[in-house]
Every structure is written in C-alpha cells, then in structure tokens.
Design a protein around this motif. Structure first.
Motif, PDB file in Angstrom:
ATOM      1  N   LEU A 127       0.835  -1.198   0.000  1.00 38.76           N
ATOM      2  CA  LEU A 127       0.000   0.000   0.000  1.00 38.76           C
ATOM      3  C   LEU A 127       0.872   1.252   0.000  1.00 38.76           C
ATOM      4  CD1 LEU A 127      -2.729  -1.002   2.642  1.00 38.76           C
ATOM      5  CD2 LEU A 127      -2.897  -1.096   0.159  1.00 38.76           C
ATOM      6  N   SER A 128       0.533   2.182  -0.874  1.00 37.66           N
ATOM      7  CA  SER A 128       1.272   3.441  -0.918  1.00 37.66           C
ATOM      8  C   SER A 128       0.360   4.553  -1.416  1.00 37.66           C
ATOM      9  CB  SER A 128       2.489   3.316  -1.824  1.00 37.66           C
ATOM     10  OG  SER A 128       3.193   4.541  -1.841  1.00 37.66           O
TER      11      SER A 128
ATOM     12  N   ALA B 121      16.637   3.962   7.018  1.00 38.94           N
ATOM     13  CA  ALA B 121      17.087   4.024   5.622  1.00 38.94           C
ATOM     14  C   ALA B 121      16.733   5.380   5.024  1.00 38.94           C
ATOM     15  CB  ALA B 121      16.447   2.899   4.831  1.00 38.94           C
ATOM     16  N   ALA B 122      17.170   5.585   3.809  1.00 41.25           N
ATOM     17  CA  ALA B 122      16.848   6.823   3.087  1.00 41.25           C
ATOM     18  C   ALA B 122      16.688   6.467   1.608  1.00 41.25           C
ATOM     19  CB  ALA B 122      17.954   7.852   3.289  1.00 41.25           C
ATOM     20  N   PRO B 123      15.854   7.214   0.917  1.00 39.51           N
ATOM     21  CA  PRO B 123      15.548   6.834  -0.469  1.00 39.51           C
ATOM     22  C   PRO B 123      16.657   7.145  -1.468  1.00 39.51           C
ATOM     23  CG  PRO B 123      14.245   8.765   0.197  1.00 39.51           C
ATOM     24  CD  PRO B 123      15.091   8.383   1.367  1.00 39.51           C
ATOM     25  N   ILE B 124      16.835   6.266  -2.427  1.00 39.58           N
ATOM     26  CA  ILE B 124      17.603   6.564  -3.648  1.00 39.58           C
ATOM     27  C   ILE B 124      16.587   6.813  -4.764  1.00 39.58           C
ATOM     28  CG2 ILE B 124      19.236   5.653  -5.352  1.00 39.58           C
ATOM     29  CD1 ILE B 124      20.469   3.993  -3.045  1.00 39.58           C
ATOM     30  N   GLU B 125      15.670   5.865  -4.931  1.00 36.76           N
ATOM     31  CA  GLU B 125      14.534   6.038  -5.853  1.00 36.76           C
ATOM     32  C   GLU B 125      13.326   5.353  -5.240  1.00 36.76           C
ATOM     33  OE1 GLU B 125      14.110   7.644  -8.664  1.00 36.76           O
ATOM     34  OE2 GLU B 125      15.781   7.363 -10.064  1.00 36.76           O
ATOM     35  N   LEU B 126      12.175   6.000  -5.294  1.00 39.05           N
ATOM     36  CA  LEU B 126      10.927   5.377  -4.837  1.00 39.05           C
ATOM     37  C   LEU B 126       9.907   5.578  -5.945  1.00 39.05           C
ATOM     38  CD1 LEU B 126      10.753   6.786  -1.150  1.00 39.05           C
ATOM     39  CD2 LEU B 126      11.573   4.536  -1.849  1.00 39.05           C
ATOM     40  N   LEU B 127       9.881   4.651  -6.882  1.00 37.52           N
ATOM     41  CA  LEU B 127       8.986   4.799  -8.034  1.00 37.52           C
ATOM     42  C   LEU B 127       8.019   3.619  -8.097  1.00 37.52           C
ATOM     43  CD1 LEU B 127      11.504   5.972 -10.811  1.00 37.52           C
ATOM     44  CD2 LEU B 127       9.969   7.385  -9.453  1.00 37.52           C
ATOM     45  N   SER B 128       6.758   3.944  -8.286  1.00 39.06           N
ATOM     46  CA  SER B 128       5.757   2.883  -8.416  1.00 39.06           C
ATOM     47  C   SER B 128       4.598   3.374  -9.272  1.00 39.06           C
ATOM     48  CB  SER B 128       5.243   2.467  -7.043  1.00 39.06           C
ATOM     49  OG  SER B 128       4.270   1.452  -7.183  1.00 39.06           O
ATOM     50  N   LYS B 129       4.060   2.474 -10.077  1.00 38.96           N
ATOM     51  CA  LYS B 129       2.847   2.812 -10.818  1.00 38.96           C
ATOM     52  C   LYS B 129       1.711   1.872 -10.433  1.00 38.96           C
ATOM     53  CE  LYS B 129       5.583   1.403 -14.656  1.00 38.96           C
ATOM     54  NZ  LYS B 129       6.066   1.231 -15.962  1.00 38.96           N
ATOM     55  N   MET B 130       1.831   1.241  -9.267  1.00 35.93           N
ATOM     56  CA  MET B 130       0.746   0.365  -8.821  1.00 35.93           C
ATOM     57  C   MET B 130      -0.423   1.197  -8.343  1.00 35.93           C
ATOM     58  SD  MET B 130       2.036  -3.057  -7.036  1.00 35.93           S
ATOM     59  CE  MET B 130       3.237  -2.373  -5.922  1.00 35.93           C
ATOM     60  N   LYS B 131      -1.624   0.714  -8.690  1.00 37.47           N
ATOM     61  CA  LYS B 131      -2.839   1.381  -8.209  1.00 37.47           C
ATOM     62  C   LYS B 131      -3.180   0.832  -6.837  1.00 37.47           C
ATOM     63  CE  LYS B 131      -4.723   2.144 -12.796  1.00 37.47           C
ATOM     64  NZ  LYS B 131      -4.483   1.053 -13.758  1.00 37.47           N
ATOM     65  N   GLN B 132      -3.674   1.705  -5.996  1.00 33.94           N
ATOM     66  CA  GLN B 132      -4.048   1.268  -4.630  1.00 33.94           C
ATOM     67  C   GLN B 132      -5.490   0.804  -4.605  1.00 33.94           C
ATOM     68  OE1 GLN B 132      -1.645   0.779  -2.823  1.00 33.94           O
ATOM     69  NE2 GLN B 132      -0.298   1.889  -4.163  1.00 33.94           N
TER      70      GLN B 132
END
Lengths: 132, 132
Positions: A127-128, B121-132
C-alpha cells in the motif's frame, strides 16, 4: 419505471465492481516481488547510484510490466542497499532481464557490487499513497 | 507583443516548475524510511499476518503522514518478512508510534515475533505505478 432503471444501474455497477475486484485479485496473485540486498564498493558508490537511477528510471518509463522500484540505502551503512522490485507477472520480469537498459546496468555496475543477495518474495500488503 | 506574452508565459512556467521541483525535493528530503526485517514464530504466522494487515490498513487509512507500507515474505522462508515503511517526516513517524492501532499491533504480536531488525534508511529512488 424509475425504480427499474435504478435497479438495472445498481446491477451494472455491482457487476463492474465484481469485474474490477476480480481483475485486481488476479493481478496481485501474479505479481513477482524481488528483494535485492546489495553491498557496493564505497569508492564506487556515486557511480553505482547514477547507474542504478538511470536503469530504474528507464525501466519504469518504458516497461509497462515493471510496477515498482523502491531503492533505499541504510543510513548507518550507505553502501548497503535494499531494492524492492514488483513486476506484473513472470513474463514482465523475464522481459525486463532482456532489455538493453538492464543489460547496460549489469555491465556498468559489475565491478562496483561487492555482494548481491536476491530473494524471491511475495506480497502481504503493498500500500502506498506516494505521488510519482 | 505576442513574443512578450510568450516570454512571460515561459517565465511563469519556469518559475512554477522550479517551485514544484523545490517542493518535491524538500518533501523527499524529509521522508523517513524504515526497513523492518522480522522473523515470526511459524505456529503464529497466520495470526501475525492478520494483525499486521489490520495495523497497516488502519494506519494507511487514518494517518495522512503514513505514505507507504510494503510488507512481503520470502517465498523460501515464509516466516521471514521484510516491511518497507515510508513516512512524510519525523513527526508523522513519531505520531504513528503513539496511535492506538500501532500499540494494539505491538501488544498483539509481541509473542509472535522471534526477531526484529529495524534499519533506518533513506531513499535513492521510490517509483511505483501500482494502483491502490
């Protein structure tokens, strides 16, 4: 007559809901999830991050079946990375491994990676509400 | 006069882009990312998953600053879980720890968890195209 119309509309809405619910469930069942735990040579960390970002951004842009790339580093060990990848299905994952951008990433980073642990995983919850 | 107008429009667009770019960067800089690596007592796995899902779904629904909960299990070791959590900022993270649903999750699952490793932790890349 009005009631009849509303009834038909409700039925149609119900069927549509069922259809989309079914689609979502089937999609979730097919998802391929991988966790990569990677340790990078500290002298190569910036170069590695550049290559990784390029590979991720290209994959997300051109491959519809690449759904998620979450790459993070550990604050206390910035050379220790975790990448969580989600693919729509096995075909999408296999096809990703054959792309020019993935092969470029692998070749470019070959000597930067000190260790790589790949774990096959499966979702419990994904979930995001982050905007891309 | 037309050129002048276009010039002003471009300037405005440029400033808007800079503004949103700045906003996004600032937001990303504040993100709090945690990785939890958890091993569950196999006899309690289903109960644990139920409690985890309830905790995650409630947090995502009622806490605007809880941005992401990705919980996955290892296919070869279903009792080994990884949870990747993203919060909008430190306040959102601290406030999450004080919620009734988080406390309920912690109490319910206390005796189900065999080991827990929490990694900042810390982000380098946070990419998503998933629908919730």
């Amino acid at each position: 007559m009005i009631i009849k119309k509303i009834g038909l509309r409700s039925l149609a809405a119900g069927l549509l809901t069922l259809f989309f619910w079914g689609t979502t469930s089937a999609q979730d069942k097919n998802l391929v999830v991988r966790i990569a735990r990677i340790v990078i040579d500290s002298a190569q960390l910036e170069n590695y991050r550049t290559a990784l970002k390029e590979g991720i951004e290209t994959a997300m842009r051109v491959e519809p079946g690449v759904l998620t790339f979450y790459a993070v580093y550990e604050k206390n060990n910035p050379t220790h990375l975790t990448i969580l990848e989600v693919y729509a299905n096995t075909d999408a994952y296999k096809s990703h491994l054959e792309t020019a951008h993935f092969k470029k990433y692998k070749t470019t980073t070959r000597d930067m990676v000190k260790s790589l642990e790949l774990v096959d995983a499966a979702p419990i919850e994904l979930l995001s509400k982050m905007k891309q």
